[in-house]
Design an enzyme around this catalytic site. Structure first.
Site, PDB file in Angstrom:
ATOM      1  N   ASP A   1       3.102  12.803  15.489  1.00  0.00           N
ATOM      2  CA  ASP A   1       3.582  12.729  14.091  1.00  0.00           C
ATOM      3  C   ASP A   1       2.411  12.909  13.130  1.00  0.00           C
ATOM      4  O   ASP A   1       2.222  12.120  12.209  1.00  0.00           O
ATOM      5  CB  ASP A   1       4.259  11.365  13.871  1.00  0.00           C
ATOM      6  CG  ASP A   1       5.011  11.317  12.541  1.00  0.00           C
ATOM      7  OD1 ASP A   1       5.298  12.396  11.980  1.00  0.00           O
ATOM      8  OD2 ASP A   1       5.297  10.207  12.072  1.00  0.00           O
TER       9      ASP A   1
ATOM     10  N   LEU B   1       0.823  -1.215   0.000  1.00  0.00           N
ATOM     11  CA  LEU B   1       0.000   0.000   0.000  1.00  0.00           C
ATOM     12  C   LEU B   1       0.854   1.260   0.000  1.00  0.00           C
ATOM     13  O   LEU B   1       0.440   2.306  -0.473  1.00  0.00           O
ATOM     14  CB  LEU B   1      -0.928   0.013   1.228  1.00  0.00           C
ATOM     15  CG  LEU B   1      -1.990  -1.075   1.254  1.00  0.00           C
ATOM     16  CD1 LEU B   1      -2.687  -1.118   2.598  1.00  0.00           C
ATOM     17  CD2 LEU B   1      -3.004  -0.854   0.148  1.00  0.00           C
TER      18      LEU B   1
ATOM     19  N   ALA C   1       8.810   6.144   6.536  1.00  0.00           N
ATOM     20  CA  ALA C   1      10.118   6.258   7.147  1.00  0.00           C
ATOM     21  C   ALA C   1      10.564   4.958   7.812  1.00  0.00           C
ATOM     22  O   ALA C   1      11.739   4.612   7.813  1.00  0.00           O
ATOM     23  CB  ALA C   1      10.079   7.380   8.168  1.00  0.00           C
TER      24      ALA C   1
ATOM     25  N   GLY D   1       9.137   1.708   7.349  1.00  0.00           N
ATOM     26  CA  GLY D   1       8.943   0.434   6.649  1.00  0.00           C
ATOM     27  C   GLY D   1       7.803   0.563   5.656  1.00  0.00           C
ATOM     28  O   GLY D   1       7.555   1.653   5.130  1.00  0.00           O
TER      29      GLY D   1
ATOM     30  N   VAL E   1       3.659  -0.643   4.339  1.00  0.00           N
ATOM     31  CA  VAL E   1       2.335  -1.102   4.757  1.00  0.00           C
ATOM     32  C   VAL E   1       1.757  -1.959   3.631  1.00  0.00           C
ATOM     33  O   VAL E   1       1.836  -1.592   2.460  1.00  0.00           O
ATOM     34  CB  VAL E   1       1.406   0.090   5.079  1.00  0.00           C
ATOM     35  CG1 VAL E   1       0.029  -0.394   5.467  1.00  0.00           C
ATOM     36  CG2 VAL E   1       1.991   0.939   6.196  1.00  0.00           C
TER      37      VAL E   1
HETATM   38  N1  LIG Z   1      -4.345   1.258   7.813  1.00  0.00           N
HETATM   39  C1  LIG Z   1      -4.011   1.569   6.578  1.00  0.00           C
HETATM   40  N2  LIG Z   1      -4.838   1.267   5.569  1.00  0.00           N
HETATM   41  C2  LIG Z   1      -4.519   1.591   4.302  1.00  0.00           C
HETATM   42  N3  LIG Z   1      -3.388   2.208   3.938  1.00  0.00           N
HETATM   43  C3  LIG Z   1      -2.518   2.532   4.896  1.00  0.00           C
HETATM   44  C4  LIG Z   1      -2.762   2.232   6.261  1.00  0.00           C
HETATM   45  N4  LIG Z   1      -1.721   2.688   6.978  1.00  0.00           N
HETATM   46  C5  LIG Z   1      -0.868   3.240   6.111  1.00  0.00           C
HETATM   47  N5  LIG Z   1      -1.323   3.145   4.853  1.00  0.00           N
HETATM   48  C6  LIG Z   1      -0.691   3.612   3.605  1.00  0.00           C
HETATM   49  O1  LIG Z   1       0.661   3.227   3.617  1.00  0.00           O
HETATM   50  C7  LIG Z   1       1.489   4.371   3.418  1.00  0.00           C
HETATM   51  C8  LIG Z   1       2.769   4.168   4.228  1.00  0.00           C
HETATM   52  O2  LIG Z   1       2.460   4.237   5.603  1.00  0.00           O
HETATM   53  P1  LIG Z   1       3.581   4.307   6.712  1.00  0.00           P
HETATM   54  O3  LIG Z   1       2.907   4.459   8.019  1.00  0.00           O
HETATM   55  O4  LIG Z   1       4.520   3.185   6.523  1.00  0.00           O
HETATM   56  O5  LIG Z   1       4.442   5.548   6.351  1.00  0.00           O
HETATM   57  P2  LIG Z   1       4.157   7.070   6.407  1.00  0.00           P
HETATM   58  O6  LIG Z   1       3.056   7.340   7.330  1.00  0.00           O
HETATM   59  O7  LIG Z   1       4.015   7.519   4.985  1.00  0.00           O
HETATM   60  O8  LIG Z   1       5.505   7.655   6.954  1.00  0.00           O
HETATM   61  P3  LIG Z   1       6.096   7.469   8.415  1.00  0.00           P
HETATM   62  O9  LIG Z   1       6.704   6.137   8.444  1.00  0.00           O
HETATM   63  O10 LIG Z   1       7.051   8.565   8.488  1.00  0.00           O
HETATM   64  O11 LIG Z   1       4.982   7.622   9.376  1.00  0.00           O
HETATM   65  C9  LIG Z   1       0.662   5.547   3.897  1.00  0.00           C
HETATM   66  O12 LIG Z   1       1.021   6.735   3.257  1.00  0.00           O
HETATM   67  C10 LIG Z   1      -0.716   5.124   3.521  1.00  0.00           C
HETATM   68  O13 LIG Z   1      -0.987   5.525   2.186  1.00  0.00           O
END
Ligand SMILES: Nc1ncnc2c1ncn2[C@@H]1O[C@H](COP(=O)(O)OP(=O)(O)OP(=O)(O)O)[C@@H](O)[C@H]1O
Length: 886
Positions: free
Chosen positions: A568, A436, A440, A442, A444
């Site tokens: 954050d 998805l 920073a 990893g 998702v």
């Molecule tokens: N519960 C979820 N359902 C659907 N998509 C998600 C979910 N959580 C995260 N994502 C998607 O995955 C992407 C990556 O999320 P992740 O939390 O790894 O990183 P981030 O929020 O972009 O950065 P950071 O690690 O700095 O918080 C998000 O931008 C979002 O589009």
């Protein structure tokens, strides 16, 4: 010419002066000779200048009104002849305006209700010709009987369906027609036409959908009514087009379509069959091209773009773009130009759809190594969301000159795309289906609980324990990992709010931490903003408020109810789902991200939304989130963050000084600007807390609560009705259960097999919970009709009442033409749905006396009103009676 001209004059006189008084035979011969004359433009001119058009329209009206009396064949011949005259003129751009001025289109639309297929087709041909004119199209769209057009598409013979679909295709770019398609729930009718392989009909339907999909509401409807798999299904059909050699003489004829639609077959025997196949191939390519155009429009909605990519759109589209070669597509260079053009057009439209999909950042991974570098360069050289097809020519030309080596790369990549549909890997009993996004810490992934499970999909965040941002490399048993796990567990147990993501589980496997949470079907705010920039769009203030209110609700819950700081809050951690439903994600890791130990200095991006106290490594509290809230709302207003610099120190300095370009209050209301400015106060003691921010947005919050409670009440009512219905259905089914039914059977399950006997080995059972009573769609129409008849039965008013007069005339009109039940149904439907379409009420001499009781009007009064106005008149009159009390 003179002698022919002299022959026209007496015929024209007869037509214009006393056509209806002539005998049937004379009328037929007048029409026949006129239709011969009107093949020539010069005679069309004379006809129009002699008031022929007005007479023609008048006779069309006569034809419609007296249709039910027309038993003689000659009368049908006359109406068909009139329609031929009309069509001859309508196909000439110069005379369309005369036909429109005479309101012939209104008569033509009325003829669509006549239960005579020849007349219906004649009227449709005329409407098609009129709709081809730029100015006349707009007028037609204003009066189009969309409901009837949809009805013809759904139920009539193939040719009528195709003609009606053609009318819709020509008009569906117009706002009024789009509104009516929504009103009459036309999308399911259109989508249902993709069953089977009638490509010629489907071509019209797909182009209609492409134009309808320009309207955001209709895009959503296409999705909600299951349009994505249906449209992709057509691309998915086995279009293994084989080489056919066409004899020279037949190639020339291949330019015009035929109505046959056979499948391509390489073992054809006769040249006629080969020609038919070639034409079918052309029809098929045109239809797929139109579907590509529809998909292109759908990608304008980020959510749909994302879903299309997930449903293999890239894989399916590329197969229509790859140049003719070997066994992929036929070499068409020897084929007629029309076929070559159709193929070239298909390549352009399919490539454009791919480029639109690529415009959404999240979809780009589907294009990874799809094209060899040189081709990829031309592909991305076309900017995002560019509709102009000529921009894609260069890339298609490059693809048509692909080398054998490059073709191999593409084929391999296409194969890989196909494989990506299989689960990527398995972890903790979950099947990992799709990436998805990455952040920073990893990535998702979308996961399925297990192969057998029917539970809904979930999201899993994967974090490597060796990630430098977590500080020193961690081990499974280290205290920090334990801390993270317990933080996530606390969030899982304690945080339950519609705007906060729900965590499910946290576990460690293969030196990686996995956080399982609810899957949010949507995009991060960051992705939404990037996509808006690409489309050169901006957020409407209403939408910004919608996001802000939900953020306030989420933060209020965290800060006030749970005393939790997010730390954050960035556009990456705010997800927007269907109808902009907002979810805040990513709890538990932020503390580590901003700790002194972590190596954040390498990435500027992480600091963009940080408050001055975190930047200065000072103690911070919940107002850190308020600062981030201000940054996010600023970003929504301007599409760029308030503090920005490529240099980390310069950025930190701007944040600490609170240096940002103010938002123009001419673009946004003072209240919104004030909220942003308060959130961005550098001194955290002076910065408001979430309750104060909520009070600054009080009126919007109250409005949202109002809307929510109304929606809730409607939902509760629906649920209650549903419950009552189920209960009564259950009782009904129970009554039908045979007495000798085995007692051990579960109470909520009943056999439907009437041969089932106690002890018999086979019985079919169905849970009554699964039975649902369907709504009778005709009842509301009957109710509407009942209201009208009820009013018409009331005693005449003591003083003349104009509204009663109008309703009386309307009721008479409904039955006077004897046009059948469908006409009645459409009229009732328009009344019920408050159509804004005009309707003319005129006194019919036959009922004049009776109707004058209500309003002493002059002879032959004609009044124009709308269905909406009539509806209000009905309701107002009924309120004065005892109708609703009974
Ligand atoms: N519960 C979820 N359902 C659907 N998509 C998600 C979910 N959580 C995260 N994502 C998607 O995955 C992407 C990556 O999320 P992740 O939390 O790894 O990183 P981030 O929020 O972009 O950065 P950071 O690690 O700095 O918080 C998000 O931008 C979002 O589009």
């Amino acid at each position: 010419m003179n002698s022919k001209h002299n022959m026209l004059i007496p015929v024209l006189r007869k037509f214009v002066d006393n056509f209806l008084e002539e005998s049937l035979e004379t009328r037929v011969s007048v029409i026949l000779s006129l239709s011969n004359f009107l093949k020539e433009t010069k005679f069309q001119k004379i006809f129009v200048e002699s008031e022929g058009v007005f007479k023609l329209t008048e006779f069309l009206d006569w034809g419609f009104d007296s249709y039910s009396l027309l038993v003689e064949n000659q009368n049908r011949q006359i109406i068909n002849g009139l329609l031929t005259l009309c069509q001859r003129l309508a196909s000439n751009e110069s005379y369309r305006s005369s036909l429109i001025a005479a309101k012939s289109h209104e008569k033509l639309f009325k003829m669509l209700y006549v239960p005579d297929v020849d007349i219906l087709k004649g009227a449709l041909y005329c409407l098609i010709s009129l709709a081809e004119g730029t100015a006349s199209k707009l007028v037609l769209a204003e009066t189009c009987h969309v409901n009837q057009v949809l009805h013809i598409i759904e139920h009539y013979d193939p040719l009528s369906r195709k003609l009606a679909a053609s009318v819709l295709r020509l008009l569906s770019g117009c706002q009024n027609v789009q509104d009516l398609v929504i009103l009459f729930n036309g999308i399911p009718v259109l989508l249902s036409q993709f069953e089977g392989e009638n490509y010629r009909l489907q071509w019209h339907i797909a182009w209609s959908l492409a134009q309808l999909a320009m309207e955001p509401k209709l895009r959503t409807q296409i999705y909600r009514k299951g349009g994505l798999p249906i449209l992709l299904g057509v691309l998915r059909l086995d279009h293994s087009i084989k080489m056919i050699k066409i004899p020279e003489k037949l190639k020339k004829e291949a330019v015009t379509p035929v109505s046959k639609n056979e499948h391509i077959c390489s073992t054809l025997t006769s040249s006629e069959e080969q020609l038919a196949s070639l034409l079918a191939l052309k029809a098929e390519m045109l239809c797929i091209s139109a579907i590509c155009a529809t998909l292109t429009e759908l990608t304008y909605d980020d959510q749909l773009s994302c879903k299309l990519a997930q449903e293999e759109a890239v894989y399916l589209l590329i197969q229509h773009v790859v140049p003719p070669s070997g066994d992929i597509l036929p070499d068409l260079t020897d084929e007629p130009q029309a076929v070559q053009e159709a193929f070239s057009n298909l390549q352009l439209l399919a490539l454009r759809a791919m480029r639109f999909l690529f415009s959404l950042e999240r979809n780009r991974r589907w294009f990874h190594r799809l094209f060899p570098p040189a081709i990829f360069e031309t592909f991305i050289s076309v900017n995002h969301y560019k509709r102009d097809l000529s921009l894609y020519r260069c890339c298609v030309d490059r693809l048509n000159n692909i080398t054998a080596e490059e073709l191999k790369t593409v084929s391999l990549a296409v194969d890989n795309l196909n494989k990506q549909r299989c689960p990527l890997f398995k972890v903790g009993g979950y099947l990992v289906l799709d990436l998805l996004g990455s952040g920073a810490f990893g990535s998702v992934f979308k996961v399925q609980p297990s192969e057998e499970s029917t539970a809904s999909y979930l999201a899993v965040k994967e974090v490597s324990l060796h990630h430098p941002w977590l500080g020193r490399a961690l081990t499974e048993n280290s205290a920090s990992v334990g801390e993270i796990v317990s933080e996530v567990n606390i969030a899982r147990e304690q945080l339950r709010h519609p705007n906060i993501v729900q965590y499910q589980k946290v576990f460690i496997e293969n030196e990686k931490l996995y956080i399982v949470m609810d899957l949010i079907e949507g995009l991060s705010l960051n992705e939404v903003i990037n996509s808006m920039k690409e489309k050169e769009e901006t957020f409407l203030e209403e939408r910004i408020w919608k996001v802000l209110i939900q953020l306030i609700q989420g933060l209020h819950y965290l800060h006030v109810d749970k005393h939790v700081i997010h730390r954050d809050l960035t556009p990456n951690n705010i997800l927007l789902g269907d109808r902009d439903r907002l979810t805040i994600t990513d709890f538990g890791l932020a503390r580590r991200k901003f700790s002194r130990e972590s190596n954040v200095t390498s990435v500027v991006g992480t600091m963009l939304y940080c408050c001055p106290e975190i930047v200065q490594h000072k103690p911070y509290g919940e107002r850190a989130d308020i600062w981030s809230l201000g940054c996010v709302i600023y970003l929504l207003c301007t599409l760029h963050p308030p503090f920005w610099s490529q240099n980390l120190l310069a950025l930190a300095s701007k944040i600490v000084k609170g240096q940002y370009d103010p938002i123009s209050s001419s673009q946004f209301c003072d209240k919104l600007v004030n909220i942003i400015e308060s959130c961005l106060i550098v001194d955290s003691d002076r910065r408001p807390d979430i309750s104060t921010v909520a009070s600054l947005a009080a009126s919007q919050l109250v409005a949202t609560i109002d809307t929510l409670s109304t929606e809730q009440r409607i939902l509760e009512r629906k649920l209650q009705l549903e419950k009552e219905k189920r209960k009564s259905l259950k009782d009904k089914v129970k009554k039908q259960v045979p007495l000798n039914f085995p007692q051990s059977h579960p109470t909520d399950s009943f056999p439907l097999n009437k041969h089932a006997k106690a002890g018999s080995s086979f019985s079919l059972s169905l849970s009554p919970r699964k039975l649902q009573e369907t709504k009778d769609p005709v009842l509301p129409l009957f109710q509407q009709l009942h209201k009208l008849i009820y009013i018409s039965q009331l005693p005449p008013p003591e003083t003349p009442c104009h509204h009663r007069w109008m309703l009386q005339v309307y009721t008479r009109m409904l039955f006077a033409n004897n046009l059948g039940t469908l006409y009645l149904k459409t009229e009732m439907s328009k009344l019920m749905h408050l159509s804004k379409e005009n309707i003319q009420l005129k006194t019919c001499p036959k009922y004049k006396e009776q109707i004058e009781l209500f309003s002493p009007l002059e002879e032959d009064s004609v009044i124009t009103t709308t269905y909406e106005e009539l509806h209000h008149m009905i309701e107002a009159l009924l309120l004065e009676t005892e109708y609703y009390q009974c």
